[in-house]
Design an enzyme around this catalytic site. Structure first.
Site, PDB file in Angstrom:
ATOM      1  N   GLU A   1       3.494  42.955  85.345  1.00 53.11           N
ATOM      2  CA  GLU A   1       4.560  43.123  84.365  1.00 53.11           C
ATOM      3  C   GLU A   1       3.915  43.370  83.005  1.00 53.11           C
ATOM      4  O   GLU A   1       3.179  42.528  82.503  1.00 53.11           O
ATOM      5  CB  GLU A   1       5.422  41.855  84.307  1.00 53.11           C
ATOM      6  CG  GLU A   1       6.586  41.997  83.365  1.00 53.11           C
ATOM      7  CD  GLU A   1       7.511  40.789  83.386  1.00 53.11           C
ATOM      8  OE1 GLU A   1       7.021  39.651  83.231  1.00 53.11           O
ATOM      9  OE2 GLU A   1       8.723  40.989  83.536  1.00 53.11           O
TER      10      GLU A   1
ATOM     11  N   GLU B   1      14.497  32.212  86.144  1.00 56.62           N
ATOM     12  CA  GLU B   1      14.649  33.673  86.039  1.00 56.62           C
ATOM     13  C   GLU B   1      13.356  34.174  85.421  1.00 56.62           C
ATOM     14  O   GLU B   1      13.092  33.934  84.249  1.00 56.62           O
ATOM     15  CB  GLU B   1      15.879  33.984  85.173  1.00 56.62           C
ATOM     16  CG  GLU B   1      16.393  35.388  85.394  1.00 56.62           C
ATOM     17  CD  GLU B   1      15.800  36.355  84.415  1.00 56.62           C
ATOM     18  OE1 GLU B   1      14.743  36.950  84.755  1.00 56.62           O
ATOM     19  OE2 GLU B   1      16.353  36.517  83.322  1.00 56.62           O
TER      20      GLU B   1
ATOM     21  N   CYS C   1      12.931  41.798  81.434  1.00 52.25           N
ATOM     22  CA  CYS C   1      12.416  41.363  82.730  1.00 52.25           C
ATOM     23  C   CYS C   1      12.833  42.318  83.849  1.00 52.25           C
ATOM     24  O   CYS C   1      12.109  42.497  84.820  1.00 52.25           O
ATOM     25  CB  CYS C   1      12.875  39.948  83.040  1.00 52.25           C
ATOM     26  SG  CYS C   1      14.623  39.710  82.762  1.00 52.25           S
TER      27      CYS C   1
ATOM     28  N   LYS D   1      15.696  24.927  74.218  1.00 56.43           N
ATOM     29  CA  LYS D   1      14.490  25.253  73.447  1.00 56.43           C
ATOM     30  C   LYS D   1      14.312  26.771  73.388  1.00 56.43           C
ATOM     31  O   LYS D   1      14.041  27.415  74.404  1.00 56.43           O
ATOM     32  CB  LYS D   1      13.240  24.642  74.098  1.00 56.43           C
ATOM     33  CG  LYS D   1      12.044  24.748  73.141  1.00 56.43           C
ATOM     34  CD  LYS D   1      10.711  24.582  73.823  1.00 56.43           C
ATOM     35  CE  LYS D   1      10.025  25.873  74.131  1.00 56.43           C
ATOM     36  NZ  LYS D   1       9.724  26.758  73.005  1.00 56.43           N
TER      37      LYS D   1
HETATM   38  P1  NDP Z   1       6.570  32.172  78.345  1.00 61.08           P
HETATM   39  O1  NDP Z   1       6.999  32.044  79.747  1.00 61.08           O
HETATM   40  O2  NDP Z   1       5.362  31.437  77.883  1.00 61.08           O
HETATM   41  O3  NDP Z   1       7.752  31.711  77.357  1.00 61.08           O
HETATM   42  C1  NDP Z   1       9.081  31.530  77.713  1.00 61.08           C
HETATM   43  C2  NDP Z   1       9.601  30.196  77.174  1.00 61.08           C
HETATM   44  O4  NDP Z   1       8.913  29.113  77.810  1.00 61.08           O
HETATM   45  C3  NDP Z   1       9.371  29.998  75.687  1.00 61.08           C
HETATM   46  O5  NDP Z   1      10.441  29.255  75.139  1.00 61.08           O
HETATM   47  C4  NDP Z   1       8.101  29.166  75.670  1.00 61.08           C
HETATM   48  O6  NDP Z   1       7.914  28.444  74.488  1.00 61.08           O
HETATM   49  C5  NDP Z   1       8.345  28.247  76.822  1.00 61.08           C
HETATM   50  N1  NDP Z   1       7.149  27.612  77.353  1.00 61.08           N
HETATM   51  C6  NDP Z   1       5.857  27.984  77.199  1.00 61.08           C
HETATM   52  N2  NDP Z   1       5.040  27.127  77.855  1.00 61.08           N
HETATM   53  C7  NDP Z   1       5.835  26.195  78.433  1.00 61.08           C
HETATM   54  C8  NDP Z   1       5.581  25.056  79.242  1.00 61.08           C
HETATM   55  N3  NDP Z   1       4.357  24.711  79.606  1.00 61.08           N
HETATM   56  N4  NDP Z   1       6.633  24.310  79.642  1.00 61.08           N
HETATM   57  C9  NDP Z   1       7.877  24.643  79.297  1.00 61.08           C
HETATM   58  N5  NDP Z   1       8.183  25.718  78.534  1.00 61.08           N
HETATM   59  C10 NDP Z   1       7.173  26.486  78.110  1.00 61.08           C
HETATM   60  O7  NDP Z   1       6.413  33.697  78.006  1.00 61.08           O
HETATM   61  P2  NDP Z   1       5.453  34.345  76.894  1.00 61.08           P
HETATM   62  O8  NDP Z   1       6.180  34.315  75.639  1.00 61.08           O
HETATM   63  O9  NDP Z   1       4.092  33.708  76.884  1.00 61.08           O
HETATM   64  O10 NDP Z   1       5.301  35.812  77.459  1.00 61.08           O
HETATM   65  C11 NDP Z   1       4.263  36.090  78.411  1.00 61.08           C
HETATM   66  C12 NDP Z   1       4.726  37.083  79.441  1.00 61.08           C
HETATM   67  O11 NDP Z   1       5.806  36.542  80.185  1.00 61.08           O
HETATM   68  C13 NDP Z   1       5.269  38.376  78.870  1.00 61.08           C
HETATM   69  O12 NDP Z   1       4.265  39.278  78.600  1.00 61.08           O
HETATM   70  C14 NDP Z   1       6.164  38.834  79.979  1.00 61.08           C
HETATM   71  O13 NDP Z   1       5.412  39.503  80.946  1.00 61.08           O
HETATM   72  C15 NDP Z   1       6.711  37.543  80.556  1.00 61.08           C
HETATM   73  N6  NDP Z   1       8.035  37.200  80.029  1.00 61.08           N
HETATM   74  C16 NDP Z   1       9.101  37.346  80.855  1.00 61.08           C
HETATM   75  C17 NDP Z   1      10.363  37.084  80.369  1.00 61.08           C
HETATM   76  C18 NDP Z   1      11.567  37.260  81.221  1.00 61.08           C
HETATM   77  O14 NDP Z   1      12.646  37.447  80.685  1.00 61.08           O
HETATM   78  N7  NDP Z   1      11.447  37.164  82.520  1.00 61.08           N
HETATM   79  C19 NDP Z   1      10.599  36.675  78.992  1.00 61.08           C
HETATM   80  C20 NDP Z   1       9.406  36.468  78.224  1.00 61.08           C
HETATM   81  C21 NDP Z   1       8.186  36.751  78.745  1.00 61.08           C
HETATM   82  P3  NDP Z   1       6.981  29.043  73.315  1.00 61.08           P
HETATM   83  O15 NDP Z   1       7.619  30.296  72.885  1.00 61.08           O
HETATM   84  O16 NDP Z   1       7.045  27.965  72.302  1.00 61.08           O
HETATM   85  O17 NDP Z   1       5.623  29.250  73.902  1.00 61.08           O
END
Ligand code: NDP
Length: 510
Positions: A418, A287, A321, A213
């Site tokens: 972050e 991660e 990240c 996904k």
């Molecule tokens: P999320 O953790 O929400 O998104 C990452 C993935 O998880 C997306 O595919 C998202 O889908 C999916 N997801 C969201 N909710 C659920 C759930 N309940 N169960 C399973 N999968 C889910 O990150 P955000 O996009 O909201 O970003 C928020 C913050 O997270 C950022 O500001 C940053 O600080 C951090 N972040 C860290 C990352 C890293 O690489 N470590 C990457 C991205 C964000 P969908 O997009 O459809 O919501």
């Protein structure tokens, strides 16, 4: 470069007079340096108006016919509509993956699986420009980064794991490596294609099938990858792609037909996923976020360190990240280093991600821009000193100036949370012990950087860092052979290298 200097002979312009549009040498006057636009052509990408889900090798609509739009964050135009998967679609995809795992992929000899992975790697390279342009349009990242980092590294992951597919007995000597089965993989929006490759390549090499996904703001490169799977004649159901909201991710995580969950994203969602698999025998790797310290000692090569600091925090708009978002500078060189850094910031070009000169592109979404803006405001309110170069931002789209905070205390939110944006918080230290203490004073533990001339100091500091990856005299370097992952709230498990393969196998005695 279009407009060039008229007089390049005299003294250095004071830093206070410098800005990106007035930068150069002259007798007290700033000389305008303008870059002519160098836009990458977008006609290599053929966007469809609508994209379906990729299940069982076919392009299918969502079970309820739902769709959602994906934007170009640099222009706010809708690029396409993609199917909005439902939990019923998650079930369909897991079943397709299970069928493929038991009937075709799981029974193929490793050398046959390798041929498919090599084919995918080659196709990614052949279609690299198309992927780079699409990725830049859908995510906002600068084309030069998509072109030179994301796409080549994604292909390299497939090359690397293709090499392991028929050598699992050498990767795990004396043991028999069996695939886990069906892997549910959830990836974020900051490196959409690269994270896809980190997840899919080792899973397939080890004989698993996958349901992936992508993030809702960046689904397009995963859907183009579905096309690559077709082109490579990958058996149907080996790779399935579900575009849709977080609840679809959770439907995958909790699906009884899933054997392994791999997630990259926020710590908050990572914790929910850990709860979702608790009490089951599913394997899990997480991660998550980071707040890395980039530590500069007084004997470091400063100009080199400046480049490393810039790459550490402004690469991919800081939406990384493992970004070096906390700069720890030895007090004796702090003033000099900060002056140099401010000069360097003035030369960073912010703007159209498809322009080959752009260094910092668009923030991925309005929500992320709002989060960055709010955290930067908190930095000012808590008393840190803000510096931003005077650069013009495009009128449309989600852009944010490269930002530097000095006078930062460890208690400030900008030093603890972050931000996931182009925002650097500078702190100082006097002794190596103080540097270690400050660097490790975080809930995260993903990465760290050390800048010093002394090899022995690098080794000592690296051992004392509670971080999964430690870079020395460089930052943000990635390689498929090298494991990546975190400590503490940055998650657990490793991706990349043989460690990454381990996460997708069950080891049995011979
Ligand atoms: P999320 O953790 O929400 O998104 C990452 C993935 O998880 C997306 O595919 C998202 O889908 C999916 N997801 C969201 N909710 C659920 C759930 N309940 N169960 C399973 N999968 C889910 O990150 P955000 O996009 O909201 O970003 C928020 C913050 O997270 C950022 O500001 C940053 O600080 C951090 N972040 C860290 C990352 C890293 O690489 N470590 C990457 C991205 C964000 P969908 O997009 O459809 O919501």
């Amino acid at each position: 470069m279009a407009a060039m200097a008229t007089d390049t002979t005299s003294s250095i312009v004071p830093a206070s007079d410098r800005s990106p549009s007035s930068w150069g040498l002259g007798d007290g006057r700033a000389i305008p340096w303008e870059y002519a636009p160098a836009p990458e052509a977008r006609d290599i990408v053929t966007l469809k108006e609508r994209y379906g889900l990729f299940i069982g090798g076919r392009d299918v609509p969502a079970s309820d016919g739902g769709t959602f739009g994906t934007l170009n964050p640099a222009t706010e135009e809708t690029l396409a509509h993609v199917a909005r998967a439902t939990p019923a679609d998650a079930d369909r995809a897991v079943r397709a993956a299970r069928r493929a795992q038991t009937r075709s992929w799981g029974t193929l000899p490793g050398r046959e699986r390798a041929k498919y992975l090599f084919r995918i790697a080659r196709i990614l390279q052949e279609r690299s420009r198309e992927f780079a342009v699409l990725e830049s349009m859908d995510s906002g990242k600068p084309i030069k980064e998509a072109r030179d980092v994301d796409v080549p590294l994604a292909a390299a992951h497939f090359w690397y794991y293709a090499g392991w597919a028929d050598k699992l007995e050498y990767a795990f000597p004396g043991r028999v490596a069996r695939p886990l089965g069906v892997a549910a993989q959830i990836i974020p929006w900051n490196f959409p294609l690269l994270m896809l490759s980190w997840k899919i390549a080792p899973a397939l090499a080890a004989g698993n099938t996958v349901v992936l996904k992508p993030a809702s703001t960046t689904p397009l490169s995963a859907l183009l990858f579905a096309d690559v799977c077709r082109q490579a004649d990958l058996p149907p159901g080996v790779v399935n792609i579900l575009t849709g909201p977080g609840e679809v991710g959770m439907a995958l995580v909790t699906h009884p037909g899933v054997d392994k969950v791999a997630f990259t994203g926020s710590t908050e969602i990572g914790k929910r996923i850990a709860k979702g698999v608790a009490g089951t025998d599913k394997a899990l790797t997480l991660e998550l976020g980071g707040k890395a310290a980039n530590i500069v000692f007084d004997d470091a090569p400063l100009d080199q360190a400046i480049e490393g600091i810039v790459n550490g925090i402004y690469f991919n708009q800081g939406e990384v990240c493992c970004a070096g978002s906390r700069l720890l500078v030895q007090e004796s060189i702090a003033e000099t280093l900060i002056d140099k850094l401010k000069d360097r910031l003035a030369t960073i070009r912010v703007g159209d991600p498809l322009d080959k000169n752009t260094d910092v592109g668009a923030i991925n979404s309005r929500a992320q821009l709002d989060k960055i803006t709010e955290l930067v405001a908190s930095g000012v309110a808590e008393g840190a000193e803000l510096y931003q170069p005077a650069c013009d931002l495009p009128e449309r789209g989600f852009f944010f100036r490269p930002t530097l905070f000095t006078n930062v205390a460890q208690s400030h939110r900008i030093a603890r949370e972050e931000i996931f944006g182009p925002v650097l918080s500078v702190l100082t230290f006097r002794t190596p012990d103080e540097a270690v203490e400050k660097a490790n004073n975080t809930i995260y533990g993903l990465s760290a950087g050390i800048w010093t001339d002394k090899g022995s100091r690098i080794l000592e500091m690296a051992q004392r860092m509670r971080a999964g990856v430690v870079w020395a005299n460089t930052f943000n370097r990635f390689d498929p052979t090298s494991p990546f992952g975190g400590y503490k709230e940055s998650g657990f498990g490793r991706e990349g290298g043989m460690h990454g393969l381990h996460a997708y196998v069950r080891l049995e005695d011979r």
